[in-house]
Motif scaffolding. Structure first.
Motif, PDB file in Angstrom:
ATOM      1  N   ALA A  91       0.961  -1.176   0.027  1.00 41.38           N
ATOM      2  CA  ALA A  91      -0.079   0.002  -0.074  1.00 41.38           C
ATOM      3  C   ALA A  91       0.745   1.247   0.070  1.00 41.38           C
ATOM      4  N   VAL A  92       1.694   1.244   0.853  1.00 47.57           N
ATOM      5  CA  VAL A  92       2.736   2.459   0.936  1.00 47.57           C
ATOM      6  C   VAL A  92       3.550   2.499  -0.509  1.00 47.57           C
ATOM      7  N   ASP A  93       3.933   1.596  -0.854  1.00 42.05           N
ATOM      8  CA  ASP A  93       4.887   1.677  -2.057  1.00 42.05           C
ATOM      9  C   ASP A  93       3.679   2.464  -3.468  1.00 42.05           C
ATOM     10  N   ARG A  94       2.558   1.740  -3.482  1.00 43.09           N
ATOM     11  CA  ARG A  94       1.597   2.404  -4.375  1.00 43.09           C
ATOM     12  C   ARG A  94       1.302   3.896  -3.989  1.00 43.09           C
ATOM     13  N   LEU A  95       1.205   4.111  -2.855  1.00 46.96           N
ATOM     14  CA  LEU A  95       0.931   5.519  -2.501  1.00 46.96           C
ATOM     15  C   LEU A  95       2.042   6.552  -3.010  1.00 46.96           C
ATOM     16  N   LYS A  96       3.416   5.941  -2.817  1.00 48.03           N
ATOM     17  CA  LYS A  96       4.587   6.569  -3.122  1.00 48.03           C
ATOM     18  C   LYS A  96       4.376   6.857  -4.536  1.00 48.03           C
ATOM     19  N   LEU A  97       4.012   5.871  -5.450  1.00 44.41           N
ATOM     20  CA  LEU A  97       3.885   5.702  -6.663  1.00 44.41           C
ATOM     21  C   LEU A  97       2.816   7.066  -7.369  1.00 44.41           C
ATOM     22  N   LEU A  98       1.966   7.036  -6.621  1.00 45.76           N
ATOM     23  CA  LEU A  98       0.884   7.858  -7.072  1.00 45.76           C
ATOM     24  C   LEU A  98       1.197   9.336  -6.682  1.00 45.76           C
ATOM     25  N   LYS A  99       1.805   9.398  -5.691  1.00 40.76           N
ATOM     26  CA  LYS A  99       2.343  11.063  -5.287  1.00 40.76           C
ATOM     27  C   LYS A  99       3.013  11.401  -6.184  1.00 40.76           C
ATOM     28  N   THR A 100       4.109  10.454  -6.858  1.00 37.63           N
ATOM     29  CA  THR A 100       5.072  10.752  -7.732  1.00 37.63           C
ATOM     30  C   THR A 100       4.320  11.129  -8.897  1.00 37.63           C
ATOM     31  N   LEU A 129       1.060  20.655  -3.879  1.00 38.16           N
ATOM     32  CA  LEU A 129       1.878  21.198  -4.921  1.00 38.16           C
ATOM     33  C   LEU A 129       1.513  22.760  -5.029  1.00 38.16           C
ATOM     34  N   ALA A 130       0.565  23.433  -4.678  1.00 36.10           N
ATOM     35  CA  ALA A 130       0.089  24.781  -4.706  1.00 36.10           C
ATOM     36  C   ALA A 130       1.125  25.326  -3.775  1.00 36.10           C
ATOM     37  N   CYS A 131       1.167  24.628  -2.545  1.00 38.53           N
ATOM     38  CA  CYS A 131       1.947  25.364  -1.683  1.00 38.53           C
ATOM     39  C   CYS A 131       3.618  25.297  -1.782  1.00 38.53           C
ATOM     40  N   GLN A 132       3.978  24.258  -2.568  1.00 36.60           N
ATOM     41  CA  GLN A 132       5.373  24.084  -3.086  1.00 36.60           C
ATOM     42  C   GLN A 132       5.699  25.074  -4.174  1.00 36.60           C
ATOM     43  N   LYS A 133       4.694  25.393  -4.776  1.00 41.42           N
ATOM     44  CA  LYS A 133       4.785  26.755  -5.873  1.00 41.42           C
ATOM     45  C   LYS A 133       4.889  27.982  -5.205  1.00 41.42           C
ATOM     46  N   TYR A 134       4.140  28.202  -4.134  1.00 42.46           N
ATOM     47  CA  TYR A 134       4.089  29.259  -3.217  1.00 42.46           C
ATOM     48  C   TYR A 134       5.689  29.327  -2.674  1.00 42.46           C
ATOM     49  N   PHE A 135       6.001  28.281  -2.465  1.00 45.69           N
ATOM     50  CA  PHE A 135       7.582  28.304  -1.764  1.00 45.69           C
ATOM     51  C   PHE A 135       8.635  28.535  -2.693  1.00 45.69           C
ATOM     52  N   GLU A 136       8.369  28.165  -3.915  1.00 46.36           N
ATOM     53  CA  GLU A 136       9.368  28.725  -5.277  1.00 46.36           C
ATOM     54  C   GLU A 136       9.174  30.065  -5.387  1.00 46.36           C
ATOM     55  N   ASP A 179      11.855  24.613  -9.717  1.00 41.22           N
ATOM     56  CA  ASP A 179      12.239  23.228  -9.742  1.00 41.22           C
ATOM     57  C   ASP A 179      12.747  22.709  -8.502  1.00 41.22           C
ATOM     58  N   THR A 180      12.222  22.993  -7.396  1.00 42.28           N
ATOM     59  CA  THR A 180      12.809  22.412  -6.105  1.00 42.28           C
ATOM     60  C   THR A 180      13.004  20.959  -6.268  1.00 42.28           C
ATOM     61  N   PRO A 181      14.178  20.409  -5.285  1.00 40.53           N
ATOM     62  CA  PRO A 181      14.700  18.919  -5.485  1.00 40.53           C
ATOM     63  C   PRO A 181      13.831  18.228  -4.601  1.00 40.53           C
ATOM     64  N   PHE A 182      12.753  18.707  -3.969  1.00 46.00           N
ATOM     65  CA  PHE A 182      11.950  18.000  -2.903  1.00 46.00           C
ATOM     66  C   PHE A 182      10.542  17.935  -3.174  1.00 46.00           C
ATOM     67  N   SER A 183       9.859  17.018  -2.507  1.00 50.63           N
ATOM     68  CA  SER A 183       8.356  16.914  -2.899  1.00 50.63           C
ATOM     69  C   SER A 183       7.706  17.303  -1.321  1.00 50.63           C
ATOM     70  N   LEU A 184       7.118  18.444  -1.357  1.00 47.00           N
ATOM     71  CA  LEU A 184       6.476  19.027  -0.116  1.00 47.00           C
ATOM     72  C   LEU A 184       5.570  18.166   0.344  1.00 47.00           C
ATOM     73  N   GLU A 207      13.295  23.065   4.692  1.00 46.55           N
ATOM     74  CA  GLU A 207      14.044  23.460   3.330  1.00 46.55           C
ATOM     75  C   GLU A 207      14.212  25.061   3.297  1.00 46.55           C
ATOM     76  N   SER A 208      13.438  25.964   3.694  1.00 50.60           N
ATOM     77  CA  SER A 208      13.542  27.134   3.589  1.00 50.60           C
ATOM     78  C   SER A 208      15.040  27.680   4.216  1.00 50.60           C
ATOM     79  N   GLN A 209      15.092  27.137   5.292  1.00 49.43           N
ATOM     80  CA  GLN A 209      16.048  27.323   6.354  1.00 49.43           C
ATOM     81  C   GLN A 209      17.568  27.115   5.618  1.00 49.43           C
ATOM     82  N   LYS A 210      17.398  25.905   4.970  1.00 49.82           N
ATOM     83  CA  LYS A 210      18.758  25.510   4.078  1.00 49.82           C
ATOM     84  C   LYS A 210      18.921  26.148   2.998  1.00 49.82           C
ATOM     85  N   LEU A 211      17.905  26.947   2.352  1.00 49.63           N
ATOM     86  CA  LEU A 211      18.013  27.687   1.173  1.00 49.63           C
ATOM     87  C   LEU A 211      18.704  29.009   1.814  1.00 49.63           C
TER      88      LEU A 211
END
Length: 514
Positions: free
Chosen positions: A43-52, A427-434, A441-446, A455-459
């Motif tokens: 279940a978790v592997d398929r959830l990871k796949l669908l998130k991708t 993804l809307a929140c990730q776009k807000y981050f960018e 093209d942030t290298p992480f999936s929020l 991630e903000s602090q690292k950046l």
């Protein structure tokens, strides 16, 4: 875990009937025994796949080279079928193609159970499964596509070369992206026109005597419509069976948490305690807080009070970024007494809940900061509340105004609102981050508010927490990468939920707001 009692009958025919095809409509449910551990892992592997699939669908043009390359890599990593020409031989150190197809089959049905519960969940699940199906169908060989159609009673036969030559002029003039040179190398399918209404409506096909002539590259449109319809009906039927499934105490906690499972770093581990000072919070809220926490911080500063949902969401977030218990007590006390709560009332009605949050009262549990999925799917805000996800729970016009106040560009607001319209809230929140950090093209999936902060602090070079905080975050993430390779424990998530329910039960008297 037993899906059905007919295991012997299923076991004898499964290899020759169900898994001989590289793709299926998931019409036949699994009928074999699997362990709870395998149930959870699949279940978790398929959830990871669908998130991708979701992330790639808004980051790249679907079916483009980059999209296909990244999705193919994810399928390979998670041991799902990823290449039609791979035969049934077992590669050294890996599962056979048949074993991958078995995992694909079982995992789909497990997530059906988890994602049939609400309309939002069903809509999200259908969209990702349809996109995944499209990618895999397009990867089939022509012969395999024809076999798939026949196996699923989609009797769409390719027309003969003779008929193609007779209709060549008509096919070229009425079919998109077909020329006189390419028409002879292209398969065409003769389909009842009512099965191809989308293509007929857009005038992309040749019609003759009640039949539409569909080019090879467009037959996927017909198949996808059928797949979507079947899956939608199946989810509705599955939802009716949920009471029986939920009566199984082994499965209920697993299924409840899969629909908003968080698969990333555990921010309940307090490695950064004391690395954030109270004086930095106002500055950090404008630079490194996700919109949900920025909204809560602003409401707290303006109203000097937050109701229970807001205190839980914001309080656990602050704990996760490094606020100590002593600092938390000081922070909440100083703010509340500026409003209508005096010091004595705070000590009696609110201090206990803060200590409980830090594991110093009650069951002494280290409560976990809320993930994005938990914020989005649980405890929606009502009037007077400020918790929840602004991208999910805010009125679109109010969200636009908020983004304008926070200096998001007009074009950026359009991009965010398109993602919100498509219900891609994370993804809307990730776009807000960018947009607010001037990166692409942030290298992480929020997937977590505390991840946003880290991630903000690292950046920003660790500003607000200094280099010491940055080193702690990096070390914590490396630790999580190692642990994530060993799998996600939904059972532990269930235990956390039970503790939280107990916490709420114990503190009802303290959480009542007048």
């Amino acid at each position: 875990m037993l899906f059905s009692g007919r295991r012997k009958k299923f076991g004898t025919s499964i290899q020759t009937e169900l898994y001989v095809q590289p793709l299926q409509f998931y019409g036949q449910p699994p009928l074999e025994n699997i362990s709870l551990s395998e149930f959870e892992t699949f279940a978790v592997d398929r959830l990871k796949l669908l998130k991708t699939v979701e992330n790639l669908g808004v980051s790249y043009v679907k079916q483009s080279e980059q999209y296909s390359k990244k999705l193919d890599s994810e399928l390979k990593t998670l041991n799902f079928p990823y290449r039609s020409e791979v035969d049934d031989r077992k590669l050294p150190g890996g599962p056979s193609e048949s074993e991958k197809r078995r995992k694909d089959h079982i995992s789909h049905f497990i997530l059906r159970l988890a994602y049939c519960q609400t309309e939002d969940l069903r809509r999200w699940f259908i969209q990702q499964e349809v996109d995944l199906f499209r990618y895999r169908f397009n990867g089939l060989l022509s012969k395999q596509k024809l076999e798939f159609l026949h196996k699923n009673n989609l009797q769409y036969d390719a027309i003969s070369l003779k008929e193609k030559k007779e209709l060549k002029e008509k096919l070229v003039s009425s079919t998109y992206a077909i020329s006189g040179i390419t028409v002879e190398d292209q398969d065409f399918y003769k389909v009842p026109f009512q099965d191809a209404l989308d293509l007929v409506r857009t005038r992309k096909v040749y019609l003759k005597e009640g039949y539409a002539y569909i080019p090879h590259q467009d037959i996927v449109t017909i198949v996808l419509n059928d797949f979507r319809t079947r899956l939608s009906k199946a989810l509705a039927l599955t939802a009716r069976s949920l009471p029986a499934v939920h009566s199984d105490e082994r499965l209920q906690p697993l299924l409840n948490h899969l629909s908003h499972a968080y698969l990333g770093q555990d921010y309940s581990i307090q490695k950064n305690v004391g690395k954030i000072s109270l004086e930095q919070i106002d500055s950090l809220s404008g630079k490194s807080f996700p919109l949900c926490m920025r909204q809560l911080h602003q409401a707290l500063r303006e109203n000097h009070h937050l109701r229970h949902g807001g205190r839980m969401q914001y309080g656990l977030f602050l704990k996760g970024i490094g606020l100590s218990l002593e600092q938390a007590l000081q922070f909440w006390r100083s703010e509340f007494i500026r409003g209508k709560v005096d010091g004595d009332k705070f000590d009696k009605a609110y201090a206990y809940s803060i200590r409980h949050m830090f594991g110093k009262e009650g069951k002494r549990t280290d409560y976990t900061p809320y993930s994005c999925m938990k914020v989005i799917l649980s405890n929606p805000p009502s009037q007077g509340d400020y918790h929840g996800c602004p991208f999910r729970h805010s009125d679109p016009e109010l969200l636009k105004q908020k983004l304008q106040v926070f200096k998001v560009s007009p074009s950026g607001i359009v991009q965010i609102m398109e993602l919100v319209k498509g219900m891609h809230y994370q993804l809307a929140c990730q776009k807000y981050f960018e947009l607010t950090h001037n990166v692409e093209d942030t290298p992480f999936s929020l997937s977590h508010p505390n991840q946003y902060f880290s991630e903000s602090q690292k950046l920003l070079g660790g500003g607000g927490g200094g280099k010491e905080l940055k080193r702690e975050v990096d070390a914590s993430q490396r630790s999580q990468e190692n642990s994530s390779s060993r799998g996600f424990s939904a059972a532990q998530e269930a235990a956390d939920s039970e503790h939280e329910a107990e916490m709420t039960k114990d503190l009802n008297a303290f959480f009542e707001d007048v």
